[in-house]
Design an enzyme around this catalytic site. Structure first.
Site, PDB file in Angstrom:
ATOM      1  CG  ASP A  50       2.840  30.651   3.874  1.00 39.52           C
ATOM      2  OD1 ASP A  50       3.468  31.633   4.295  1.00 39.52           O
ATOM      3  OD2 ASP A  50       3.337  29.520   3.748  1.00 39.52           O
ATOM      4  CG  HIS A 134       3.380  32.098  -0.572  1.00 42.60           C
ATOM      5  ND1 HIS A 134       4.464  31.470  -1.145  1.00 42.60           N
ATOM      6  CD2 HIS A 134       3.648  32.163   0.756  1.00 42.60           C
ATOM      7  CE1 HIS A 134       5.342  31.152  -0.197  1.00 42.60           C
ATOM      8  NE2 HIS A 134       4.880  31.581   0.965  1.00 42.60           N
ATOM      9  CG  HIS A 136       6.035  33.850   5.408  1.00 42.47           C
ATOM     10  ND1 HIS A 136       5.848  32.571   5.849  1.00 42.47           N
ATOM     11  CD2 HIS A 136       6.500  34.564   6.472  1.00 42.47           C
ATOM     12  CE1 HIS A 136       6.205  32.495   7.135  1.00 42.47           C
ATOM     13  NE2 HIS A 136       6.590  33.705   7.529  1.00 42.47           N
TER      14      HIS A 136
END
Length: 186
Positions: A50, A134, A136
């Site tokens: 992440d 974010h 992933h």
């Protein structure tokens, strides 16, 4: 809890076929790596990464391949499971890179497109059950695995990934460290 990680499974970062999934010259702190592992999920997320980044940040292909799945219809911030937006790219060896939580209408490629390592493919976001904006990123053994079974073994098993265009690392990227994407040879 301690995560069972065998660092010998990671390729030498200088010889890796992968580059960081963001633009050369940018740097980001990794927030989570082996923390994706749980006994309940059979360890399918063991090698996922992440990377917190602002919504709209360019996401770049970590390796050459063909786009095999795109989802971009969900709004940021709804926190609903299976509302993740993504781009998935199949590599020559059959593995599939997943770029998850991209922004709504943030895919810059379509299914069937050939992409090269470092190519801009999407814009980051905060879609699905995200904890904040974010990216992933992970690489699964095969696929694409689409919801609701997108983390199911055997294809859902992630593989260890090192990146050749950043600081030397011997056990994957480390949570809490900042990495800079350096120029690389294609």
């Amino acid at each position: 809890p301690t995560t069972p990680v065998d660092c010998s499974v990671f390729a030498n970062s200088r010889e890796s076929v992968y580059v960081l999934p963001f633009a050369v010259g940018q740097q980001f702190r990794v927030s989570r790596t082996f923390g994706h592992y749980t006994p309940l999920n059979g360890g399918v997320g063991l090698y996922a990464v992440d990377i917190p980044m602002p919504v709209g940040t360019g996401i770049h292909a970590a390796r050459a391949g063909v786009v095999v799945a795109v989802e971009e219809r969900f709004a940021n911030g709804d926190r609903v499971d299976f509302h993740e937006n993504w781009v998935m790219v199949r590599h020559a060896d059959g593995t599939v890179a997943r770029y998850i939580h991209i922004t709504q209408d943030g895919a810059l490629v379509a299914v069937g497109d050939r992409v090269e390592a470092g190519q801009l493919i999407a814009q980051s976001g905060d879609s699905g059950p995200s904890t904040g904006p974010h990216l992933h990123f992970d690489v699964q053994t095969c696929g694409p695995n689409l919801p609701p079974g997108y983390n199911q073994p055997p294809c859902g098993q992630t593989v260890p990934v090192s990146f050749r265009n950043t600081e030397i690392h011997t056990c994957g990227l480390e949570a809490g460290r900042t990495y800079t994407a350096h120029p690389f040879e294609p």
